[in-house]
Design an enzyme around this catalytic site. Structure first.
Site, short mmCIF file in Angstrom:
data_model
loop_
_atom_site.label_atom_id
_atom_site.label_comp_id
_atom_site.label_asym_id
_atom_site.label_seq_id
_atom_site.Cartn_x
_atom_site.Cartn_y
_atom_site.Cartn_z
N SER A 7 4.65 2.47 7.89
CA SER A 7 4.25 1.32 7.09
C SER A 7 5.43 0.79 6.27
CB SER A 7 3.11 1.70 6.14
OG SER A 7 1.94 1.97 6.85
N HIS A 60 0.81 -1.22 0.00
CA HIS A 60 0.00 0.00 0.00
C HIS A 60 0.84 1.27 0.00
CE1 HIS A 60 0.31 -0.08 4.54
NE2 HIS A 60 0.36 1.22 4.34
N ASP A 79 -0.11 -7.60 1.39
CA ASP A 79 0.39 -6.22 1.54
C ASP A 79 1.92 -6.16 1.54
OD1 ASP A 79 0.16 -3.49 1.69
OD2 ASP A 79 -0.19 -3.42 3.85
#
Length: 359
Positions: free
Chosen positions: A204, A96, A126
């Site tokens: 992230s 992402h 992911d």
């Protein structure tokens, strides 16, 4: 508005000679010796010093048209974190982070910036792998640990670039194990690690480390209505990462193994009173499953003709299609697996060789 009294006091302070205010000497206060650092502090420092050279800043780039020249150019559209996987220049991050990007740049800990190319991605977990052309001497790979033997209460460390502030260390513990989170494709990521180490936007794709400085997870999500850390963060377990990343590097994509079957919606199980599992409504003609003897449910003159329900793969219980895909993704085309099947009240096991899924 100043009162007359306040104005008078201010005028007095301004006109009062400095020498008349104070002549008291004010030397710096002596430093109090603190003694040696605590063992936990020393380990925090050691883990950060060892791991921080492996952590990178990722800038996702998007296309933008200049209003005056009408030229299209790449501009930053977001940042995230990643880490060096090997000295060949492979960088691991969350899918992402680069999902909407037309390109990306990777900034190493020494502040050198490199254009990145996408090697492969697996949105269902992911994960994405980038590659940069940097000298091997500048690339320090993180040591890889294990997530299958983690315990709640273990010390963990997260290093990332929250809110664009690079090389930030936060600490915490493993708060829970075997959590389920949702990927960008709405597939379930099982076995996620929950931690209270602060994870914020920009973290992230960064590494979650154990107290030995080994990679145990990839930070991927926070649970917070405000979008800031609320003490509940999640990481993809390293055992999944270490299974998927080499396949992305080798094939450029996640090559899925296939049984050559199609499952029915769960409503069929409930309607027919079937056990939990994947009820087959199609078996590919001439495929591996058909050759092994699997049969789909069909409709005959007298009603539904019983077929097979896959209830386990390699003795791992299967309750739905997502469970089946997850179990198969741990294998590769050409591998054999043992299916536990239910048909008309009888249970049996068959061994099937997996084929490559058609794209």
């Amino acid at each position: 508005m100043r009162t007359p009294l306040a104005a008078a006091v201010l005028a007095l302070l301004i006109t009062l000679p400095l020498a008349a205010v104070s002549r008291t000497p004010a030397p710096p206060r002596p430093v109090t010796p603190r003694g040696p650092l605590a063992a936990e502090e020393l380990n925090n420092i050691a883990v950060f010093k060892a791991a921080s050279p492996s952590v990178v800043n990722i800038t996702a780039l998007g296309l933008e048209r200049d209003l005056f020249s009408l030229n299209v150019q790449q501009v930053p559209q977001g940042t995230g974190t990643g880490f060096v996987w090997d000295t060949a220049g492979h960088i691991v991050t969350n899918f992402h982070v680069i999902q909407q990007a037309s390109g990306a740049r990777v900034t190493l800990a020494d502040q050198s910036s490199h254009k990145a190319e996408l090697v492969g991605a697996f949105p269902d977990r992911d994960l994405a792998v980038l590659k940069i052309a940097a000298p091997a001497a500048r690339l320090k790979a993180l040591p890889v640990g294990s997530s299958r033997d983690l315990q709640v209460g273990q010390q963990v460390y997260a290093i990332g670039n929250p809110f664009g502030l690079d090389q930030t260390l936060t600490t915490g513990i493993v708060s829970a194990l075997n959590r389920e989170i949702e990927s960008v494709t709405r597939r379930t990521i099982r076995g996620a690690i929950q931690t209270d180490a602060a994870i914020n936007p920009g973290n992230s794709g960064g590494p979650l480390l154990d107290s030995a400085g080994r990679l145990i997870g990839v930070n991927t999500a926070i649970f917070s209505p405000s979008g800031a850390s609320a003490g509940i963060g999640f990481a993809i377990p390293v055992d999944e990462v270490n299974r998927i990343v080499p396949r992305l590097i080798r094939d450029g994509r996640m090559v899925r193994p296939s049984l050559g079957v199609t499952g029915a919606p769960l409503e069929l199980n409930r309607t027919l009173g079937l056990p939990k599992g994947v009820a087959l409504v199609r078996v590919q003609r001439g495929g591996q499953a058909a050759r092994a003897g699997l049969k789909p449910f069909t409709r005959g003159d007298a009603g539904i003709v019983p077929g097979d329900v896959i209830t386990a793969i390699n003795d791992e219980p299967i309750e739905n299609a997502d469970d089946m895909l997850t179990a198969l993704e741990r294998l590769q085309p050409g591998d054999s697996c043992t299916l536990t099947l239910w048909r008309a009240g009888a249970t049996r096991k068959l061994t099937v060789t997996l084929a490559e899924a058609e794209e």
